[in-house]
Design a protein around this motif. Structure first.
Motif, PDB file in Angstrom:
ATOM      1  N   HIS A  29       0.862  -1.180   0.000  1.00 17.97           N
ATOM      2  CA  HIS A  29       0.000   0.000   0.000  1.00 17.97           C
ATOM      3  C   HIS A  29       0.900   1.232   0.000  1.00 17.97           C
ATOM      4  CE1 HIS A  29      -2.633   3.094   1.771  1.00 17.97           C
ATOM      5  NE2 HIS A  29      -3.635   2.398   1.248  1.00 17.97           N
ATOM      6  N   PRO A  30       0.500   2.325  -0.650  1.00 21.48           N
ATOM      7  CA  PRO A  30       1.344   3.528  -0.672  1.00 21.48           C
ATOM      8  C   PRO A  30       1.812   3.967   0.710  1.00 21.48           C
ATOM      9  CG  PRO A  30      -0.450   3.792  -2.224  1.00 21.48           C
ATOM     10  CD  PRO A  30      -0.702   2.493  -1.495  1.00 21.48           C
ATOM     11  N   TYR A 121       8.045   4.215  -3.648  1.00 18.19           N
ATOM     12  CA  TYR A 121       6.848   4.978  -3.990  1.00 18.19           C
ATOM     13  C   TYR A 121       7.290   6.165  -4.847  1.00 18.19           C
ATOM     14  CZ  TYR A 121       2.224   7.137  -3.111  1.00 18.19           C
ATOM     15  OH  TYR A 121       0.965   7.676  -3.232  1.00 18.19           O
ATOM     16  N   GLN A 132      -4.552  11.709  -2.541  1.00 19.34           N
ATOM     17  CA  GLN A 132      -3.220  11.137  -2.337  1.00 19.34           C
ATOM     18  C   GLN A 132      -2.234  12.196  -1.845  1.00 19.34           C
ATOM     19  OE1 GLN A 132      -3.058   9.461  -6.345  1.00 19.34           O
ATOM     20  NE2 GLN A 132      -2.736   7.441  -5.478  1.00 19.34           N
ATOM     21  N   TYR A 171      -4.275  -2.881  -5.309  1.00 17.97           N
ATOM     22  CA  TYR A 171      -2.951  -2.294  -5.133  1.00 17.97           C
ATOM     23  C   TYR A 171      -1.843  -3.208  -5.642  1.00 17.97           C
ATOM     24  CZ  TYR A 171      -1.764  -5.240  -1.129  1.00 17.97           C
ATOM     25  OH  TYR A 171      -1.462  -6.302  -0.320  1.00 17.97           O
ATOM     26  N   ASP A 177      -5.004   2.307 -11.638  1.00 20.64           N
ATOM     27  CA  ASP A 177      -4.981   3.614 -10.989  1.00 20.64           C
ATOM     28  C   ASP A 177      -6.383   4.017 -10.552  1.00 20.64           C
ATOM     29  OD1 ASP A 177      -2.473   4.819 -13.269  1.00 20.64           O
ATOM     30  OD2 ASP A 177      -2.243   3.923 -11.296  1.00 20.64           O
ATOM     31  N   HIS A 182      -5.937   3.148  -3.058  1.00 14.31           N
ATOM     32  CA  HIS A 182      -4.882   4.143  -3.225  1.00 14.31           C
ATOM     33  C   HIS A 182      -5.261   5.490  -2.622  1.00 14.31           C
ATOM     34  CE1 HIS A 182      -3.160   1.793  -6.903  1.00 14.31           C
ATOM     35  NE2 HIS A 182      -2.753   1.311  -5.755  1.00 14.31           N
TER      36      HIS A 182
END
Length: 214
Positions: A29-30, A121, A132, A171, A177, A182
Motif C-alpha cells: 500500500h502507498p 513509492y 493522495q 494495489y 490507478d 490508493h
C-alpha cells in the motif's frame, strides 16, 4: 487450511511480485512504502548523468539525477543539502528512469547518497490525486505505527486494534490507478486504535493521537 485458501495464497504470491527483467518488488500500500522510506518528498528533476563504477562493466553504473526539493513529507532532519538522487543504471537491479519534471520521490539514505528504485513509492506529481497528496501531507506519517494487512478470506477482522485490513487487491496491479485503496490512509485514532480515515483535510485531534504521543 482449505484447498480454496491454498489456491488463493498461491495466486496471491504468484501475482504479488512486480518483476521487470530480474527486479522483483513485493507489493505494498502507498502508506507502507511511505513508512519504509527514509525520505519522501516532492521534487523537480532538472538533469541527469551516468556515473560509472570503474568503467569496467557497461550498465553497472549509477544514474545521478539533479533535483530541486519542493516539499518534504518525511525525513525532515535528513534532507539538508540533498541536491541529487541516485538509482542503478540497470532495470534488472531495480533502477528506474526519471524524466524532467516534478515527482513524488521516496527512497533510502545510503553511504553513497539518496537512492530510489522501482520498488519505492515514485510517481509523477501531476498523476497523484488530491486525496493522495493530502495523505502524503497530513495522514501517512500519523499511521506509521499502525499495521496494514491483506485479507484474502472473508470475514476479515483485525487481529489487534493496531491493524488496518485491506480487502481490495487492486494495489497489487500498478496499472489499476484510481482504486479506492490508493486513496485511503490508515491512521491512529484518539483511543489508540488504528482505522481507515475517510475524511478530507487534516484529521482533527478527535480523530488521531498526536504523533509525539505514539
Amino acid at each position: 487450511m482449505s484447498a480454496a485458501v491454498t489456491l488463493a495464497l498461491l495466486f496471491f504470491f504468484s501475482v504479488a511480485l512486480k518483476e521487470v527483467k530480474g527486479c522483483s518488488c513485493a507489493p505494498g500500500h502507498p502508506q507502507q512504502l511511505f513508512c519504509m522510506s527514509d525520505i519522501v518528498m516532492q521534487a523537480e528533476v532538472t538533469g541527469e548523468k551516468i556515473i560509472h563504477s570503474g568503467g569496467i562493466i557497461p550498465g553497472m553504473g549509477k544514474i545521478q539525477y539533479k533535483i530541486q526539493v519542493i516539499e518534504v513529507f518525511k525525513g525532515f532532519d535528513r534532507i539538508n543539502e540533498i541536491q541529487h538522487v541516485y538509482t542503478h543504471e540497470m532495470s534488472s537491479m531495480c533502477g528506474t528512469k526519471l524524466g524532467r519534471g516534478q515527482y513524488l520521490l521516496s527512497g533510502s539514505i545510503t553511504p553513497e547518497g539518496f537512492f530510489v528504485s522501482m520498488c519505492d513509492y515514485l510517481e509523477l506529481w501531476n498523476k497523484l490525486s488530491l486525496m493522495q497528496k493530502e495523505n502524503l501531507k497530513y495522514r501517512y506519517l500519523m499511521g506509521c505505527t499502525c499495521m496494514i494487512s491483506t485479507c484474502i478470506e472473508k470475514p476479515c477482522q483485525p487481529s489487534t486494534k493496531n491493524e488496518c485490513i485491506l480487502t481490495d487487491w487492486s494495489y497489487l496491479w500498478p496499472f489499476e490507478d484510481g482504486k479506492s485503496v490508493h486513496e485511503s490512509a490508515c491512521i491512529r485514532h484518539s483511543d489508540g486504535s488504528c482505522g481507515w480515515y475517510e475524511g478530507t483535510g487534516k484529521p482533527s485531534e478527535n480523530d488521531t493521537m498526536n504523533v509525539s504521543e505514539v
